[in-house]
Motif scaffolding. Sequence first.
Motif, short mmCIF file in Angstrom:
data_model
loop_
_atom_site.label_atom_id
_atom_site.label_comp_id
_atom_site.label_asym_id
_atom_site.label_seq_id
_atom_site.Cartn_x
_atom_site.Cartn_y
_atom_site.Cartn_z
N ARG A 1 18.07 7.50 -3.05
CA ARG A 1 17.06 6.61 -3.64
C ARG A 1 15.94 6.28 -2.65
NH1 ARG A 1 13.71 4.87 -6.32
NH2 ARG A 1 13.75 3.19 -7.84
N ALA A 2 16.28 6.04 -1.40
CA ALA A 2 15.29 5.58 -0.41
C ALA A 2 14.10 6.52 -0.25
CB ALA A 2 15.98 5.34 0.93
N PRO A 3 14.30 7.86 -0.15
CA PRO A 3 13.14 8.75 0.00
C PRO A 3 12.17 8.70 -1.16
CG PRO A 3 15.16 9.87 0.64
CD PRO A 3 15.57 8.59 -0.02
N LEU A 4 12.67 8.43 -2.37
CA LEU A 4 11.79 8.31 -3.53
C LEU A 4 10.89 7.08 -3.38
CD1 LEU A 4 14.41 9.11 -6.32
CD2 LEU A 4 12.61 10.64 -5.48
N ASP A 5 11.49 5.97 -2.98
CA ASP A 5 10.70 4.75 -2.77
C ASP A 5 9.72 4.92 -1.63
OD1 ASP A 5 11.89 3.26 -4.82
OD2 ASP A 5 13.55 2.65 -3.54
N TYR A 6 10.16 5.58 -0.57
CA TYR A 6 9.29 5.78 0.59
C TYR A 6 8.08 6.63 0.21
CZ TYR A 6 7.47 7.37 5.04
OH TYR A 6 6.63 7.66 6.09
N PHE A 7 8.33 7.69 -0.54
CA PHE A 7 7.23 8.57 -0.97
C PHE A 7 6.21 7.79 -1.78
CE2 PHE A 7 5.52 11.27 -4.42
CZ PHE A 7 4.77 12.17 -3.66
N HIS B 1 4.39 5.22 0.42
CA HIS B 1 3.54 5.88 1.42
C HIS B 1 2.23 6.36 0.81
CE1 HIS B 1 2.38 8.26 4.89
NE2 HIS B 1 2.19 9.30 4.07
N ILE B 2 2.32 7.05 -0.33
CA ILE B 2 1.09 7.57 -0.92
C ILE B 2 0.25 6.43 -1.50
CG2 ILE B 2 2.11 9.82 -1.37
CD1 ILE B 2 2.30 9.04 -4.34
N ALA B 3 0.92 5.38 -2.00
CA ALA B 3 0.19 4.24 -2.56
C ALA B 3 -0.62 3.52 -1.49
CB ALA B 3 1.16 3.28 -3.22
N LYS B 4 -0.13 3.53 -0.26
CA LYS B 4 -0.82 2.85 0.83
C LYS B 4 -1.86 3.72 1.52
CE LYS B 4 3.04 -0.23 2.10
NZ LYS B 4 4.04 -0.52 3.16
N ALA C 1 -6.99 4.87 -3.98
CA ALA C 1 -7.47 3.49 -4.01
C ALA C 1 -6.56 2.52 -3.26
CB ALA C 1 -7.62 3.03 -5.46
N LYS C 2 -5.39 2.95 -2.85
CA LYS C 2 -4.44 2.12 -2.11
C LYS C 2 -3.96 0.91 -2.93
CE LYS C 2 -6.24 3.60 2.35
NZ LYS C 2 -6.78 3.22 3.67
N ALA C 3 -2.83 1.07 -3.52
CA ALA C 3 -2.28 0.02 -4.39
C ALA C 3 -1.95 -1.24 -3.61
CB ALA C 3 -1.02 0.54 -5.08
N ALA D 1 4.92 0.61 -5.19
CA ALA D 1 6.28 0.69 -5.73
C ALA D 1 6.41 1.94 -6.58
CB ALA D 1 6.60 -0.54 -6.57
N PHE D 2 7.64 2.45 -6.67
CA PHE D 2 7.91 3.58 -7.54
C PHE D 2 7.98 3.07 -8.98
CE2 PHE D 2 9.66 7.98 -7.46
CZ PHE D 2 9.81 8.14 -8.83
N PRO D 3 7.12 3.54 -9.87
CA PRO D 3 7.12 3.04 -11.25
C PRO D 3 8.31 3.55 -12.06
CG PRO D 3 5.54 4.83 -11.03
CD PRO D 3 6.06 4.56 -9.65
N ILE D 4 9.12 2.63 -12.55
CA ILE D 4 10.20 2.96 -13.48
C ILE D 4 9.95 2.14 -14.73
CG2 ILE D 4 12.68 2.93 -13.92
CD1 ILE D 4 13.14 3.27 -10.96
N ALA D 5 9.58 2.81 -15.81
CA ALA D 5 9.05 2.11 -16.98
C ALA D 5 9.91 2.27 -18.21
CB ALA D 5 7.64 2.61 -17.27
#
Length: 214
Positions: A41-47, A50-53, A57-59, A63-67
């Motif tokens: 699970r951790a690498p998914l959250d990290y990815f 990381h890209i969001a930051k 536009a830098k969120a 967070a990893f969106p789970i909808a």
Amino acid sequence: MEKLDYAKYKINKLSNEVKSENAPNNKFIKNEINDILGNIRAPLDYFAKHIAKNVGAKAKTPAFPIATGEVDFKNRYGKGINIDDANLRNHFRSVQKYNGSNWLNELNKMNNNEKHQEVNKTVINTVEKVGHFQHKGVTLNNVSFENVGTPMVEKIDGVTREIDITSAAGYKKEVLYRFKYNDREVFESLKEYHTNAVNFLEEGKRIIDKIESD
């Protein structure tokens, strides 16, 4: 990918260890599963974070969106990823349960509920193997008898007698266990989650590399 490599190593190691009469106890298995889940699970959250930051536009709240649905996804993607790229958006959408993919939802649920569940050990297969066995002039070599349950017998003149294979050359008995967790086979599920996580991250990296090169 180090955490995923470690998770794969532990899945393979543990799945082999449980295939014996001396399988680890449930508490040990439970702790190991918890560790494996975290390393998937951790690498998914990290990815996602990381890209969001660091991309686009830098969120503000990475967070990893789970909808639960498309509207919820757009809202979570906007807040958690906020990168205006159709391929990346579709990539995150592709692993949502509402879109027909269930592995991430199962992984997330299993990871969150792990502390409140038990691993149930169930015997599923007993295999008795003989290297060389003779009975009534018939020679058997390298034969396996699965799930016999009770001693094999023969009936001669109305008298039932057991056929003893335990003294045969090369006799070996194996008891294979199946571990269930939340009514699913543990290691099959973990291998599925691991494979899907690796595929998701590899494709995600390819998409990000393209975004950054354009």
